[in-house]
Design an enzyme around this catalytic site. Sequence first.
Site, PDB file in Angstrom:
ATOM      1  N   GLU A 120       7.317 -12.394   6.024  1.00 44.67           N
ATOM      2  CA  GLU A 120       8.496 -11.543   6.233  1.00 44.67           C
ATOM      3  C   GLU A 120       9.265 -11.223   4.948  1.00 44.67           C
ATOM      4  O   GLU A 120      10.465 -10.976   4.998  1.00 44.67           O
ATOM      5  CB  GLU A 120       9.434 -12.212   7.248  1.00 44.67           C
ATOM      6  CG  GLU A 120       8.827 -12.296   8.636  1.00 44.67           C
ATOM      7  CD  GLU A 120       9.854 -12.675   9.679  1.00 44.67           C
ATOM      8  OE1 GLU A 120      10.260 -11.791  10.445  1.00 44.67           O
ATOM      9  OE2 GLU A 120      10.266 -13.844   9.706  1.00 44.67           O
ATOM     10  N   HIS A 177      17.059 -15.434   5.540  1.00 44.75           N
ATOM     11  CA  HIS A 177      16.585 -15.155   6.907  1.00 44.75           C
ATOM     12  C   HIS A 177      16.361 -16.475   7.622  1.00 44.75           C
ATOM     13  O   HIS A 177      15.763 -17.391   7.062  1.00 44.75           O
ATOM     14  CB  HIS A 177      15.283 -14.357   6.850  1.00 44.75           C
ATOM     15  CG  HIS A 177      14.577 -14.288   8.169  1.00 44.75           C
ATOM     16  ND1 HIS A 177      15.204 -13.871   9.318  1.00 44.75           N
ATOM     17  CD2 HIS A 177      13.299 -14.592   8.527  1.00 44.75           C
ATOM     18  CE1 HIS A 177      14.342 -13.924  10.325  1.00 44.75           C
ATOM     19  NE2 HIS A 177      13.178 -14.361   9.871  1.00 44.75           N
ATOM     20  N   HIS A 194      16.409 -18.664  11.809  1.00 42.76           N
ATOM     21  CA  HIS A 194      16.269 -18.604  13.266  1.00 42.76           C
ATOM     22  C   HIS A 194      17.220 -19.616  13.899  1.00 42.76           C
ATOM     23  O   HIS A 194      16.862 -20.302  14.856  1.00 42.76           O
ATOM     24  CB  HIS A 194      14.823 -18.913  13.678  1.00 42.76           C
ATOM     25  CG  HIS A 194      13.790 -18.165  12.877  1.00 42.76           C
ATOM     26  ND1 HIS A 194      12.839 -18.798  12.117  1.00 42.76           N
ATOM     27  CD2 HIS A 194      13.586 -16.845  12.703  1.00 42.76           C
ATOM     28  CE1 HIS A 194      12.079 -17.890  11.504  1.00 42.76           C
ATOM     29  NE2 HIS A 194      12.512 -16.699  11.839  1.00 42.76           N
ATOM     30  N   HIS A 247      14.896 -13.236  17.924  1.00 43.03           N
ATOM     31  CA  HIS A 247      14.212 -13.736  16.735  1.00 43.03           C
ATOM     32  C   HIS A 247      15.146 -14.552  15.825  1.00 43.03           C
ATOM     33  O   HIS A 247      14.892 -15.724  15.588  1.00 43.03           O
ATOM     34  CB  HIS A 247      13.622 -12.515  16.000  1.00 43.03           C
ATOM     35  CG  HIS A 247      12.896 -12.826  14.726  1.00 43.03           C
ATOM     36  ND1 HIS A 247      12.101 -11.899  14.085  1.00 43.03           N
ATOM     37  CD2 HIS A 247      12.860 -13.927  13.949  1.00 43.03           C
ATOM     38  CE1 HIS A 247      11.598 -12.437  12.979  1.00 43.03           C
ATOM     39  NE2 HIS A 247      12.046 -13.668  12.881  1.00 43.03           N
TER      40      HIS A 247
HETATM   41 MN    MN Z   1      11.539 -14.829  11.152  1.00 42.35          MN
END
Ligand code: MN
Length: 241
Positions: A80, A99, A101, A169
């Site tokens: 990603e 980033h 989760h 996500h």
């Molecule tokens: Mn991810």
Amino acid sequence: MTFEPVVESAIRDLVLANRILSRENVIDDFGHVSVRHPTDPGRYFLSRSRSPEIVTRDDIMEFALDGEPIAQNGRSMYAERAIHGAIYLARSDVQAVAHHHTRSVLPFTVADIPLKPVFHMGAVIGPHVPVWDSQPEFGDTNMLIDALPKGHSLARVLGNGRVVLLRGHGSVCAARCLRSVCFVSIYLKENADLLLKTLPFGSPKYLTPGEIEKTADMLLSPMPLARAWDYWLARAGFSGL
Ligand code: MN
């Protein structure tokens, strides 16, 4: 490979940011954090594909904004990384991207309940946190932002903000420096935790737009950032460096 001191310093802080976001339970086995190259804005630094808790200096790789590695040397890369390059391309003011989760944020990516600041430190997430959904543009996918068109779409929804949620996500934070992106990431989680605890009692009293702007400007200034960074370093086992 070694770089000039300002670049070495950025890489060192990037390793520390990996350890901090892991220690603060923002990033777990997956998720990542990057920093823009301090002297070449067309590049950024990001670890090879590895859990942030164990990232070291030698794991840090250099990328062009299209996600191509400058020297891959056989290392595996995060799928990603398009998140990072697309945001650096769209936002010249952004120097660091994370980033994650974080579980307490996830309900706000799937339910029709806005994630807004409910406490002082939560002001850093901004007055409006948008949710990006891959479905309208890309249909059924593996849900990874693994190609630049998805990254560009995400960057458009992020707009001029610091946080964008990803439906089903996770979340992405973008800020002016590594300290700020850690601050926003950690207090995004704290604010979500507090909101989840408050919602069962009824509609919360959110911070006003004016309170959010003034508080965020204050919190993301050098003194609070330095104080928070030193605290996180100590908790991550790096006090006295
Ligand atoms: Mn991810």
